[in-house]
Design a protein around this motif. Sequence first.
Motif, PDB file in Angstrom:
ATOM      1  N   GLN A 172     -34.257 -17.329  32.705  1.00  0.00           N
ATOM      2  CA  GLN A 172     -35.096 -18.274  32.248  1.00  0.00           C
ATOM      3  C   GLN A 172     -35.364 -17.989  30.698  1.00  0.00           C
ATOM      4  O   GLN A 172     -36.213 -17.890  30.332  1.00  0.00           O
ATOM      5  CB  GLN A 172     -36.449 -18.418  32.976  1.00  0.00           C
ATOM      6  CG  GLN A 172     -36.526 -18.607  34.312  1.00  0.00           C
ATOM      7  CD  GLN A 172     -35.682 -20.051  34.656  1.00  0.00           C
ATOM      8  OE1 GLN A 172     -36.124 -20.877  34.071  1.00  0.00           O
ATOM      9  NE2 GLN A 172     -34.947 -20.054  35.885  1.00  0.00           N
ATOM     10  N   GLN A 173     -34.287 -17.701  30.093  1.00  0.00           N
ATOM     11  CA  GLN A 173     -33.902 -17.563  28.503  1.00  0.00           C
ATOM     12  C   GLN A 173     -33.350 -18.640  27.947  1.00  0.00           C
ATOM     13  O   GLN A 173     -32.444 -19.157  28.413  1.00  0.00           O
ATOM     14  CB  GLN A 173     -33.294 -16.166  28.331  1.00  0.00           C
ATOM     15  CG  GLN A 173     -34.193 -14.849  29.090  1.00  0.00           C
ATOM     16  CD  GLN A 173     -34.740 -13.969  27.925  1.00  0.00           C
ATOM     17  OE1 GLN A 173     -35.229 -14.398  26.803  1.00  0.00           O
ATOM     18  NE2 GLN A 173     -35.114 -12.734  28.369  1.00  0.00           N
ATOM     19  N   GLN A 174     -33.740 -18.721  26.631  1.00  0.00           N
ATOM     20  CA  GLN A 174     -32.963 -19.735  25.934  1.00  0.00           C
ATOM     21  C   GLN A 174     -32.883 -18.975  24.365  1.00  0.00           C
ATOM     22  O   GLN A 174     -33.996 -18.685  23.827  1.00  0.00           O
ATOM     23  CB  GLN A 174     -33.639 -21.030  25.473  1.00  0.00           C
ATOM     24  CG  GLN A 174     -32.735 -21.870  24.661  1.00  0.00           C
ATOM     25  CD  GLN A 174     -33.272 -23.408  24.523  1.00  0.00           C
ATOM     26  OE1 GLN A 174     -34.302 -23.651  23.790  1.00  0.00           O
ATOM     27  NE2 GLN A 174     -32.768 -24.206  25.409  1.00  0.00           N
ATOM     28  N   TYR A 175     -31.854 -18.630  23.930  1.00  0.00           N
ATOM     29  CA  TYR A 175     -31.755 -17.608  22.866  1.00  0.00           C
ATOM     30  C   TYR A 175     -30.340 -18.235  22.111  1.00  0.00           C
ATOM     31  O   TYR A 175     -29.409 -18.816  22.509  1.00  0.00           O
ATOM     32  CB  TYR A 175     -31.546 -16.123  23.213  1.00  0.00           C
ATOM     33  CG  TYR A 175     -30.582 -16.058  24.279  1.00  0.00           C
ATOM     34  CD1 TYR A 175     -29.366 -15.644  23.647  1.00  0.00           C
ATOM     35  CD2 TYR A 175     -30.655 -15.941  25.555  1.00  0.00           C
ATOM     36  CE1 TYR A 175     -28.176 -15.463  24.706  1.00  0.00           C
ATOM     37  CE2 TYR A 175     -29.633 -15.412  26.316  1.00  0.00           C
ATOM     38  CZ  TYR A 175     -28.417 -15.267  25.824  1.00  0.00           C
ATOM     39  OH  TYR A 175     -27.404 -15.095  26.955  1.00  0.00           O
ATOM     40  N   ASP A 176     -30.405 -17.826  20.879  1.00  0.00           N
ATOM     41  CA  ASP A 176     -29.392 -18.108  19.907  1.00  0.00           C
ATOM     42  C   ASP A 176     -28.513 -16.936  19.482  1.00  0.00           C
ATOM     43  O   ASP A 176     -29.115 -15.833  19.417  1.00  0.00           O
ATOM     44  CB  ASP A 176     -29.857 -18.756  18.648  1.00  0.00           C
ATOM     45  CG  ASP A 176     -30.706 -20.024  18.857  1.00  0.00           C
ATOM     46  OD1 ASP A 176     -30.192 -20.793  19.668  1.00  0.00           O
ATOM     47  OD2 ASP A 176     -31.290 -20.467  17.978  1.00  0.00           O
ATOM     48  N   VAL A 177     -27.335 -16.878  19.442  1.00  0.00           N
ATOM     49  CA  VAL A 177     -26.641 -15.550  19.395  1.00  0.00           C
ATOM     50  C   VAL A 177     -25.496 -16.026  18.098  1.00  0.00           C
ATOM     51  O   VAL A 177     -24.829 -17.051  18.197  1.00  0.00           O
ATOM     52  CB  VAL A 177     -25.782 -14.859  20.524  1.00  0.00           C
ATOM     53  CG1 VAL A 177     -25.060 -15.952  21.153  1.00  0.00           C
ATOM     54  CG2 VAL A 177     -24.831 -13.889  20.173  1.00  0.00           C
ATOM     55  N   ARG A 178     -25.242 -14.926  17.373  1.00  0.00           N
ATOM     56  CA  ARG A 178     -24.278 -15.190  16.259  1.00  0.00           C
ATOM     57  C   ARG A 178     -23.353 -14.013  16.432  1.00  0.00           C
ATOM     58  O   ARG A 178     -23.553 -13.208  16.790  1.00  0.00           O
ATOM     59  CB  ARG A 178     -24.897 -14.883  14.758  1.00  0.00           C
ATOM     60  CG  ARG A 178     -24.020 -15.441  13.456  1.00  0.00           C
ATOM     61  CD  ARG A 178     -24.832 -15.187  12.384  1.00  0.00           C
ATOM     62  NE  ARG A 178     -24.178 -15.808  11.291  1.00  0.00           N
ATOM     63  CZ  ARG A 178     -24.111 -15.153   9.924  1.00  0.00           C
ATOM     64  NH1 ARG A 178     -25.161 -14.037   9.787  1.00  0.00           N
ATOM     65  NH2 ARG A 178     -23.517 -15.912   8.946  1.00  0.00           N
ATOM     66  N   SER A 179     -22.028 -14.727  16.530  1.00  0.00           N
ATOM     67  CA  SER A 179     -20.947 -13.722  16.743  1.00  0.00           C
ATOM     68  C   SER A 179     -19.747 -14.066  15.757  1.00  0.00           C
ATOM     69  O   SER A 179     -19.760 -14.866  15.063  1.00  0.00           O
ATOM     70  CB  SER A 179     -20.316 -14.157  18.198  1.00  0.00           C
ATOM     71  OG  SER A 179     -20.036 -15.513  18.238  1.00  0.00           O
ATOM     72  N   ALA A 180     -18.934 -12.935  15.643  1.00  0.00           N
ATOM     73  CA  ALA A 180     -17.866 -12.998  14.550  1.00  0.00           C
ATOM     74  C   ALA A 180     -16.778 -12.187  15.177  1.00  0.00           C
ATOM     75  O   ALA A 180     -16.887 -11.134  15.686  1.00  0.00           O
ATOM     76  CB  ALA A 180     -18.363 -12.494  13.275  1.00  0.00           C
ATOM     77  N   GLU A 181     -15.652 -12.621  14.578  1.00  0.00           N
ATOM     78  CA  GLU A 181     -14.174 -11.640  15.090  1.00  0.00           C
ATOM     79  C   GLU A 181     -13.396 -12.027  13.934  1.00  0.00           C
ATOM     80  O   GLU A 181     -13.498 -13.093  13.232  1.00  0.00           O
ATOM     81  CB  GLU A 181     -14.027 -12.403  16.325  1.00  0.00           C
ATOM     82  CG  GLU A 181     -13.367 -13.676  16.509  1.00  0.00           C
ATOM     83  CD  GLU A 181     -12.945 -14.103  17.862  1.00  0.00           C
ATOM     84  OE1 GLU A 181     -12.748 -13.312  18.422  1.00  0.00           O
ATOM     85  OE2 GLU A 181     -12.695 -15.359  17.975  1.00  0.00           O
ATOM     86  N   PRO A 182     -12.432 -11.178  13.546  1.00  0.00           N
ATOM     87  CA  PRO A 182     -11.518 -11.420  12.627  1.00  0.00           C
ATOM     88  C   PRO A 182     -10.519 -12.859  12.992  1.00  0.00           C
ATOM     89  O   PRO A 182     -10.489 -13.495  14.168  1.00  0.00           O
ATOM     90  CB  PRO A 182     -10.487 -10.155  12.823  1.00  0.00           C
ATOM     91  CG  PRO A 182     -11.322  -9.256  13.700  1.00  0.00           C
ATOM     92  CD  PRO A 182     -12.187 -10.004  14.647  1.00  0.00           C
ATOM     93  N   GLU A 183      -9.877 -13.257  11.925  1.00  0.00           N
ATOM     94  CA  GLU A 183      -9.315 -14.540  11.923  1.00  0.00           C
ATOM     95  C   GLU A 183      -7.703 -14.165  12.644  1.00  0.00           C
ATOM     96  O   GLU A 183      -7.244 -13.237  11.960  1.00  0.00           O
ATOM     97  CB  GLU A 183      -8.922 -15.029  10.535  1.00  0.00           C
ATOM     98  CG  GLU A 183      -8.142 -16.437  10.664  1.00  0.00           C
ATOM     99  CD  GLU A 183      -8.996 -17.558  11.028  1.00  0.00           C
ATOM    100  OE1 GLU A 183      -8.357 -18.245  11.928  1.00  0.00           O
ATOM    101  OE2 GLU A 183      -9.938 -17.752  10.445  1.00  0.00           O
ATOM    102  N   LEU A 184      -7.429 -14.323  13.709  1.00  0.00           N
ATOM    103  CA  LEU A 184      -6.427 -13.760  14.637  1.00  0.00           C
ATOM    104  C   LEU A 184      -5.429 -14.731  14.644  1.00  0.00           C
ATOM    105  O   LEU A 184      -5.445 -16.024  14.656  1.00  0.00           O
ATOM    106  CB  LEU A 184      -6.629 -13.410  15.992  1.00  0.00           C
ATOM    107  CG  LEU A 184      -8.017 -12.298  16.140  1.00  0.00           C
ATOM    108  CD1 LEU A 184      -8.160 -12.069  17.693  1.00  0.00           C
ATOM    109  CD2 LEU A 184      -7.260 -11.026  15.433  1.00  0.00           C
ATOM    110  N   SER A 185      -4.087 -14.433  14.424  1.00  0.00           N
ATOM    111  CA  SER A 185      -2.937 -15.423  14.513  1.00  0.00           C
ATOM    112  C   SER A 185      -1.929 -14.348  15.268  1.00  0.00           C
ATOM    113  O   SER A 185      -1.771 -13.072  15.071  1.00  0.00           O
ATOM    114  CB  SER A 185      -2.611 -15.934  13.136  1.00  0.00           C
ATOM    115  OG  SER A 185      -1.988 -14.743  12.287  1.00  0.00           O
ATOM    116  N   ARG A 186      -0.734 -15.066  15.318  1.00  0.00           N
ATOM    117  CA  ARG A 186       0.415 -14.112  15.752  1.00  0.00           C
ATOM    118  C   ARG A 186       0.967 -13.280  14.817  1.00  0.00           C
ATOM    119  O   ARG A 186       1.425 -12.211  15.156  1.00  0.00           O
ATOM    120  CB  ARG A 186       1.574 -15.291  16.010  1.00  0.00           C
ATOM    121  CG  ARG A 186       2.900 -14.666  16.394  1.00  0.00           C
ATOM    122  CD  ARG A 186       3.989 -15.685  16.770  1.00  0.00           C
ATOM    123  NE  ARG A 186       5.348 -15.199  17.005  1.00  0.00           N
ATOM    124  CZ  ARG A 186       5.521 -14.700  18.250  1.00  0.00           C
ATOM    125  NH1 ARG A 186       4.844 -14.949  19.296  1.00  0.00           N
ATOM    126  NH2 ARG A 186       6.911 -14.308  18.288  1.00  0.00           N
TER     127      ARG A 186
END
Length: 567
Positions: free
Chosen positions: A186-200
Motif C-alpha cells: 500500500q505504498q505509492q512513491y517516486d524513484v529517480r534512477s540513473a545509469e550510464p549511456e550503454l552501447s555496444r
Amino acid sequence: RDSQQAAGPSHDASGGRLARGLSIGAAALAVTVLVPLAIPGFNVGAFPQGAKVNLWGTATGLNPVVTLGNDLRNPTGYGQITYATDSPDALYLRAVTLEDFDGQRWEPDQRYGLREPGVENMGTDEVRASIDTGVVTTTRITTNSFTSPWLLAPYAPVGFSNLSGRWSWDPLNLSVIATDNGSTAQQQYDVRSAEPELSREVLEDIGPVPEGAVDAQFLALPDTTPGIIRDTAAELTDDIANPYQQALAIQNYLRGPAFTYSVDAPVDGGYDGNSLDVVARFLESRSGYCVHYAGAMAVMARLAGIPSRVAVGYAPGDATGGSVQGPDGLELTEFTVTSQDAHAWPELYFDGVGWVKFEPTPSRGVVPDYAQTAFAPGSPVPNTDDLTPGGNPPLEPGTPVDPPMGADGQPAGEADPDRARETSALITAALVVAALLLIVPFLLRTLRSRNRRRKFNAAVGSRGAATLAWAEATDLAADYGHPALPTDTPRTFATRLAASTRIDDAAATALARLSCAYETEEYAHPDHLVHAGWEDIESVVRSLRERSSRTVRFRARWLPRSLSNDS
C-alpha cells in the motif's frame, strides 16, 4: 463405560463420536484459516517474504530465494502492481540481488553492518555521476498489495520521495530494505534512477575487471562445479578475450534454438531449483524458466572471470494505455505487472560502468539494445525480432501507447473479470468457512437433541426412555456451565444443580422426576418404573435459560460444552 454412562454423558446411538470428530475437524479448519492471519510473514513462497493470507484480497510478494516457479505457473496472475515512467526503454523493477552462491542456492547478502540509512539521496559516487552523464529516469510505483521488505525500483536508484517507513540501502548492490519491520504494501512513491549511456561500442572497449575492483563473492564458485557447466562455459568463451563478447556468447547460446522456455519441464524432470546440480541438469535438458537461465548465465560468467549476480524483480509487464503526471509536470507512461511477470535476470560487472543487465531467458522480458547486435561464434545470427518479444521498438517519451488487447477484445489493463471473480470467490469461501465454524456445533447439538427425542417418543413406557431423557438433561446442564462430576449420582447431581442455578420450583420438580425415572430404570424392576415426560426437559432448559446471562446463553446455543464431553 457403564460408570461414565451412569454419571450422565450420553452414549446412546446419537452419533457422539461423529459429533466429536466433526468438532475436531471444524476446530482444525479454524486454526488453518485464522492462525496465519495472526503470524506476520507467511506467504506464497518461503518465510519470511511474500504474500500473507488476506481474506479481503490477494496480498502478494516476491521471494528473494528465487522460488518463482509457483508464481509463474499460476494461470491467472495476481497482485497487480502499477508503475508509470518516462523511460524510453522497457523497464525492469528490481527488488534485490542474489550474489551469495554456495553451490546449493543463490541468496541475498543482507550486509546489515554496511547499510546506510535514508534513501532520499543515495547511490555510490559512480552511480550518482550518471545523473549528469547518463540516462536519468523518473518512475512512480504503486505497490497495492505487494508485500516484501525489499523495495521495488528500476536500477540504479539515486533517490526516493513520498515513501513511508524507514529504509536503508546497500552500497554494494543498491538494494533497499525496511529497517523498522516495514513493508512495501500500500505504498505509492517516486524513484529517480540513473545509469550510464550503454552501447555496444562502450562495452566492447572495456577489458577484464582488475583484481580487487569488486568484492570477491561476486566471482566465487565452489570447487564442485559440475563438468558440463565448466565445459559449456569454456566452449563458449575460451576463444574470446573481450568480456562483453563473452557475455553475449553466453546470453545468445541460452536464447538460441536449442533451448525452450517452460515452467513445467523442471518440475517434471525433477530439477526445479537453482543449485549447481540443477544448472547442470538444465544444460542437459535445455528447458526451464528465468531462474534457470539467469543462474546458468551468472555461473558461466563467473567461470569466464566476469563478476555476476542474479537480480530478482519484475519484467516490464503491459502498458495500460494511460499516463499520469509525475514530479515537475513530467508525463509518465503507465504499466502494470502481476505475479506472472515475476522474473530473474543476471547482472554482470564491467569496469568503469558498473553492473549491466542481460536477458538470457527466451520469450521473456526484453533484450537491451546493447545486447541485440552480436551473436556467439559458430551460432546462427539471432533475429532481432526474436530477441525482443513482439518486436516492439523503444518508446519515445510522451508517445501514446495502445494497450494490449485481451481475448475478450477489452484492453488487458482493465479490470480482469476472472480475477474479480477469483477475489469474490475467495471472500465468499472465507465467509462460508466462518459461518460453518459457528453453525456446525449448533447443528450437531440440535440434531442430537432431536434424535434423542425421537427415540424417547418411541420408547415411552418402556426401558430406555428415562436414560435418553436423563442424558439430555445432563447435556443441557453442561451447556449452561454445570457439567456432572465423575463422583455425582443422578440424585446428588439434580440436587446440586437445582441449588446452584436456583431454577424455579416447577423446573426443580421436573429435574427430580427425571433423575428418579433414570434411577428406577437403571436399578429397579421393570414393573416399578417411574416415568418422566419430555416436557420435563423443556421445563428445565427454560428455567436454566431464564437464569443465565446473555453470554452463557450464547455459548449454550452456539458453542455447547456437551459436545466436548463425548468419549
